[in-house]
Design a protein around this motif. Sequence first.
Motif, PDB file in Angstrom:
ATOM      1  N   THR A  69      66.479  20.397   2.895  1.00  0.00           N
ATOM      2  CA  THR A  69      67.609  20.495   3.824  1.00  0.00           C
ATOM      3  C   THR A  69      68.387  21.788   3.559  1.00  0.00           C
ATOM      4  OG1 THR A  69      67.706  18.105   3.689  1.00  0.00           O
ATOM      5  CG2 THR A  69      69.528  19.178   4.790  1.00  0.00           C
ATOM      6  N   ASP A  70      68.605  22.104   2.281  1.00  0.00           N
ATOM      7  CA  ASP A  70      69.298  23.353   1.927  1.00  0.00           C
ATOM      8  C   ASP A  70      68.509  24.560   2.438  1.00  0.00           C
ATOM      9  OD1 ASP A  70      71.165  21.850   0.666  1.00  0.00           O
ATOM     10  OD2 ASP A  70      70.542  22.345  -1.390  1.00  0.00           O
ATOM     11  N   LEU A  71      67.186  24.451   2.281  1.00  0.00           N
ATOM     12  CA  LEU A  71      66.329  25.557   2.705  1.00  0.00           C
ATOM     13  C   LEU A  71      66.431  25.778   4.217  1.00  0.00           C
ATOM     14  CD1 LEU A  71      63.308  26.896   1.351  1.00  0.00           C
ATOM     15  CD2 LEU A  71      62.791  25.890   3.532  1.00  0.00           C
ATOM     16  N   ILE A  72      66.469  24.663   4.967  1.00  0.00           N
ATOM     17  CA  ILE A  72      66.596  24.770   6.430  1.00  0.00           C
ATOM     18  C   ILE A  72      67.887  25.511   6.787  1.00  0.00           C
ATOM     19  CG2 ILE A  72      67.056  23.402   8.522  1.00  0.00           C
ATOM     20  CD1 ILE A  72      64.910  21.439   7.562  1.00  0.00           C
ATOM     21  N   GLU A  73      68.982  25.177   6.097  1.00  0.00           N
ATOM     22  CA  GLU A  73      70.261  25.853   6.365  1.00  0.00           C
ATOM     23  C   GLU A  73      70.154  27.348   6.093  1.00  0.00           C
ATOM     24  OE1 GLU A  73      72.823  24.654   7.963  1.00  0.00           O
ATOM     25  OE2 GLU A  73      71.682  22.796   8.110  1.00  0.00           O
ATOM     26  N   LYS A  74      69.498  27.683   4.984  1.00  0.00           N
ATOM     27  CA  LYS A  74      69.308  29.082   4.611  1.00  0.00           C
ATOM     28  C   LYS A  74      68.516  29.830   5.689  1.00  0.00           C
ATOM     29  CE  LYS A  74      67.929  31.275   0.304  1.00  0.00           C
ATOM     30  NZ  LYS A  74      68.970  31.867  -0.458  1.00  0.00           N
ATOM     31  N   VAL A  75      67.467  29.176   6.191  1.00  0.00           N
ATOM     32  CA  VAL A  75      66.620  29.793   7.213  1.00  0.00           C
ATOM     33  C   VAL A  75      67.404  29.957   8.522  1.00  0.00           C
ATOM     34  CG1 VAL A  75      64.515  29.548   8.605  1.00  0.00           C
ATOM     35  CG2 VAL A  75      64.474  28.961   6.184  1.00  0.00           C
ATOM     36  N   LYS A  76      68.186  28.930   8.865  1.00  0.00           N
ATOM     37  CA  LYS A  76      69.004  29.014  10.086  1.00  0.00           C
ATOM     38  C   LYS A  76      69.945  30.215  10.024  1.00  0.00           C
ATOM     39  CE  LYS A  76      69.583  24.232  11.706  1.00  0.00           C
ATOM     40  NZ  LYS A  76      70.564  23.144  11.774  1.00  0.00           N
ATOM     41  N   ALA A  78      69.550  32.931   8.247  1.00  0.00           N
ATOM     42  CA  ALA A  78      68.763  34.167   8.344  1.00  0.00           C
ATOM     43  C   ALA A  78      68.341  34.414   9.793  1.00  0.00           C
ATOM     44  CB  ALA A  78      67.532  34.083   7.435  1.00  0.00           C
ATOM     45  N   CYS A  79      67.973  33.347  10.507  1.00  0.00           N
ATOM     46  CA  CYS A  79      67.561  33.493  11.917  1.00  0.00           C
ATOM     47  C   CYS A  79      68.734  34.003  12.760  1.00  0.00           C
ATOM     48  CB  CYS A  79      67.098  32.148  12.493  1.00  0.00           C
ATOM     49  SG  CYS A  79      65.489  31.625  11.906  1.00  0.00           S
ATOM     50  N   SER A  80      69.929  33.498  12.448  1.00  0.00           N
ATOM     51  CA  SER A  80      71.088  33.875  13.264  1.00  0.00           C
ATOM     52  C   SER A  80      71.417  35.358  13.114  1.00  0.00           C
ATOM     53  CB  SER A  80      72.296  33.010  12.899  1.00  0.00           C
ATOM     54  OG  SER A  80      72.776  33.397  11.636  1.00  0.00           O
ATOM     55  N   LYS A  81      70.944  35.971  12.013  1.00  0.00           N
ATOM     56  CA  LYS A  81      71.220  37.394  11.797  1.00  0.00           C
ATOM     57  C   LYS A  81      70.077  38.287  12.273  1.00  0.00           C
ATOM     58  CE  LYS A  81      74.361  36.373   8.081  1.00  0.00           C
ATOM     59  NZ  LYS A  81      74.243  35.620   6.834  1.00  0.00           N
ATOM     60  N   SER A  82      68.998  37.672  12.768  1.00  0.00           N
ATOM     61  CA  SER A  82      67.849  38.461  13.232  1.00  0.00           C
ATOM     62  C   SER A  82      67.972  38.746  14.717  1.00  0.00           C
ATOM     63  CB  SER A  82      66.561  37.675  12.943  1.00  0.00           C
ATOM     64  OG  SER A  82      65.576  37.959  13.916  1.00  0.00           O
ATOM     65  N   SER A  83      67.870  40.039  15.092  1.00  0.00           N
ATOM     66  CA  SER A  83      68.072  40.353  16.509  1.00  0.00           C
ATOM     67  C   SER A  83      66.871  39.936  17.359  1.00  0.00           C
ATOM     68  CB  SER A  83      68.397  41.832  16.700  1.00  0.00           C
ATOM     69  OG  SER A  83      67.389  42.602  16.123  1.00  0.00           O
ATOM     70  N   SER A  84      65.665  39.831  16.756  1.00  0.00           N
ATOM     71  CA  SER A  84      64.494  39.361  17.518  1.00  0.00           C
ATOM     72  C   SER A  84      64.591  37.880  17.845  1.00  0.00           C
ATOM     73  CB  SER A  84      63.207  39.552  16.729  1.00  0.00           C
ATOM     74  OG  SER A  84      63.156  40.787  16.141  1.00  0.00           O
ATOM     75  N   LEU A  85      65.438  37.171  17.094  1.00  0.00           N
ATOM     76  CA  LEU A  85      65.503  35.717  17.287  1.00  0.00           C
ATOM     77  C   LEU A  85      66.764  35.286  18.040  1.00  0.00           C
ATOM     78  CD1 LEU A  85      64.148  34.534  13.812  1.00  0.00           C
ATOM     79  CD2 LEU A  85      62.947  34.525  15.978  1.00  0.00           C
ATOM     80  N   LYS A  86      67.349  36.233  18.793  1.00  0.00           N
ATOM     81  CA  LYS A  86      68.491  35.870  19.634  1.00  0.00           C
ATOM     82  C   LYS A  86      68.022  34.911  20.726  1.00  0.00           C
ATOM     83  CE  LYS A  86      72.185  38.891  18.917  1.00  0.00           C
ATOM     84  NZ  LYS A  86      71.856  40.200  18.385  1.00  0.00           N
ATOM     85  N   GLU A 165      63.230  41.336   9.513  1.00  0.00           N
ATOM     86  CA  GLU A 165      64.613  40.929   9.748  1.00  0.00           C
ATOM     87  C   GLU A 165      64.994  39.721   8.890  1.00  0.00           C
ATOM     88  OE1 GLU A 165      64.847  42.536  14.367  1.00  0.00           O
ATOM     89  OE2 GLU A 165      64.844  40.395  13.973  1.00  0.00           O
ATOM     90  N   LEU A 166      64.069  38.771   8.781  1.00  0.00           N
ATOM     91  CA  LEU A 166      64.358  37.581   7.962  1.00  0.00           C
ATOM     92  C   LEU A 166      64.478  37.955   6.489  1.00  0.00           C
ATOM     93  CD1 LEU A 166      62.035  34.831   9.505  1.00  0.00           C
ATOM     94  CD2 LEU A 166      64.502  35.087   9.780  1.00  0.00           C
ATOM     95  N   GLU A 167      63.671  38.935   6.087  1.00  0.00           N
ATOM     96  CA  GLU A 167      63.638  39.328   4.694  1.00  0.00           C
ATOM     97  C   GLU A 167      64.969  39.896   4.204  1.00  0.00           C
ATOM     98  OE1 GLU A 167      60.204  41.870   3.848  1.00  0.00           O
ATOM     99  OE2 GLU A 167      61.205  42.061   1.907  1.00  0.00           O
ATOM    100  N   GLU A 168      65.766  40.391   5.124  1.00  0.00           N
ATOM    101  CA  GLU A 168      67.059  40.918   4.701  1.00  0.00           C
ATOM    102  C   GLU A 168      67.942  39.812   4.128  1.00  0.00           C
ATOM    103  OE1 GLU A 168      68.807  43.351   7.681  1.00  0.00           O
ATOM    104  OE2 GLU A 168      67.004  44.609   7.812  1.00  0.00           O
ATOM    105  N   ASN A 169      67.655  38.578   4.503  1.00  0.00           N
ATOM    106  CA  ASN A 169      68.463  37.462   4.016  1.00  0.00           C
ATOM    107  C   ASN A 169      67.681  36.401   3.250  1.00  0.00           C
ATOM    108  OD1 ASN A 169      71.221  38.059   5.235  1.00  0.00           O
ATOM    109  ND2 ASN A 169      69.814  38.330   6.958  1.00  0.00           N
ATOM    110  N   LEU A 170      66.371  36.571   3.151  1.00  0.00           N
ATOM    111  CA  LEU A 170      65.549  35.600   2.421  1.00  0.00           C
ATOM    112  C   LEU A 170      64.670  36.343   1.420  1.00  0.00           C
ATOM    113  CD1 LEU A 170      64.226  33.445   5.428  1.00  0.00           C
ATOM    114  CD2 LEU A 170      66.055  32.790   3.847  1.00  0.00           C
ATOM    115  N   ASP A 171      64.521  35.790   0.189  1.00  0.00           N
ATOM    116  CA  ASP A 171      63.631  36.403  -0.798  1.00  0.00           C
ATOM    117  C   ASP A 171      62.317  35.641  -0.819  1.00  0.00           C
ATOM    118  OD1 ASP A 171      65.525  38.302  -1.659  1.00  0.00           O
ATOM    119  OD2 ASP A 171      66.528  36.729  -2.828  1.00  0.00           O
TER     120      ASP A 171
END
Lengths: 368, 175
Positions: A69-76, A78-86, A165-171
């Motif tokens: 569940t924590d991981l899903i929040e982290k991914v969400k 990261a997605c919100s900061k990706s311009s391809s995933l608007k 883009e995701l990598e900027e917020n996920l390791d």
Amino acid sequence: MSEIEPQDLKGIQSDSDYSSVVDESLLNFGRWLTEEDEYSDTIISSRIRLARNIQGFAFPNKATKRELTDLIEKVKQACSKSSSLKKTNLINIGKLSKWDRKYFVERRLASPQFIENKIPSLLVVGAQENLSIMVNEEDHLRLQCVEPGLDIKQAWRKISTVEDELEENLDFSYSSRFGYLTACPTNLGTGMRVSIVIHLPCLSLQEKIDSVIRDLPTSEIAVRGFYGEGTESIGNIFQISNQLTLGRTEHSVIERMIDIAKKITEMERAARTNLFESDIIKVEDSIFRALGTLQHARIISSLESMNLLSMIRLGIELNLIKQMSRLAINQLMVLVQPAHLQKIYKKDLSSRERDIIRAEFIRQNFKL
Amino acid sequence: MLCQICKVDKASVKITQVIDDKKIELNLCKSCAEKKGIDNPMTGLPQFVGNFMAELFGKEILQRSAKRSGIRCHHCGTSWENFKNTGLFGCDICYQVFEDDLKVILRRIHGSNQHIGSRPNSQRTRLDEAELERMKADLRKAIEQENFELAAELRDLVRNAERQFNKSDNDGILR
């Protein structure tokens, strides 16, 4: 699962009521069902999938519910900061009905295993339906992009951009020895699987498929086919995908897959040309019988309709059927699947009722 | 033939996969194929796991590693036995714990056990083993071609790289 506050999302819709979006978007096909390239006479679509995991979290098969569940929040986030995933839809798979889940499989946005998941999982679907991310499938992230025909390079460009883009917020979990670390070692290294859906009716009709497959380098690639009772393949549709992900660069795998797909396409094209030199009347007969059945049947299974639609598609390629486009056939092949019919007719149907309604739906679309 | 999932109804759909010159078949009845969402050749296909794992990795390799069956990953608790059954590791640390056995298995699956593909942005400026190997190969080539000027340059680069490489206690896994 707790929701992200709307102000954090920047264009991403909340996942609370996706079912209303499903109805509207039924005909909002991804590019692979609306566009074509020079290989579309044989190749229906090309997909690239990347497997990635995130450092500090056990893989989905070992992680606790809390971790996932924590991981899903982290991914969400990261997605919100990706311009391809608007304008992306975030879908909580656990909240969907059985048919809504199956719908995403028929749409090629999720895998059959993913929708059976009993653990917290999230499906991220791009506005154009060509991009999707499965969160907590076998790996934390399965990013995929489907493009029409043999446009693997376009799929690679898009998927790489999203990854960056995701990598900027996920390791991502990575080792210099083994590359991107995945739950199953068959995906290790690049984590990249290229898969091509290819329509080979003439090679099938001339019973050349087995020898074509035998000549392919099956140590590098896997070929999958679907067969009904007997030896005929269902819909004459085959999938080829790369087997090796370690010790090769993404670029070399993509080039190799393009090369192999082009060779198979040439063989199918040669088989189509040969038809005119041999027993064309037999092929014409099969094509027009298929047309007759689709125009008049009152009850038809999903498998039979795939076989007949495949013959119509061949009829279009051979210029015997001019009233329909191959794109319309590709779309029908998706629309006659069980979950799509459930959605179109908005009721819970038994398998027999579905077969009757499928025949009706096809008749309406085959007023030639 | 009976359906391989429910073992009750007659199988009516066959999915074949050809890999490594081996043909693997999955025979399902209509309702199980539909339930699994694999009744449509256009959509995703099932993963072939279970028995297939042993075929893929090679039975003798999995057996040979049986002596290691007592070992577990200290981070997630996955044992070699678990991996043999599911084909899955539990976390990224498993790859350190089982590294030696894996190197053999990976060579068998992929024909290689060294990643040469792309890497995360954070790793792109850092030197890795694959790059060092490439530099060494270039050096050998330069010597073969008697391009001694280039060879001298490359030799210095390799030396520096090796020094840098040995200094960092890089076990490969990022944390």
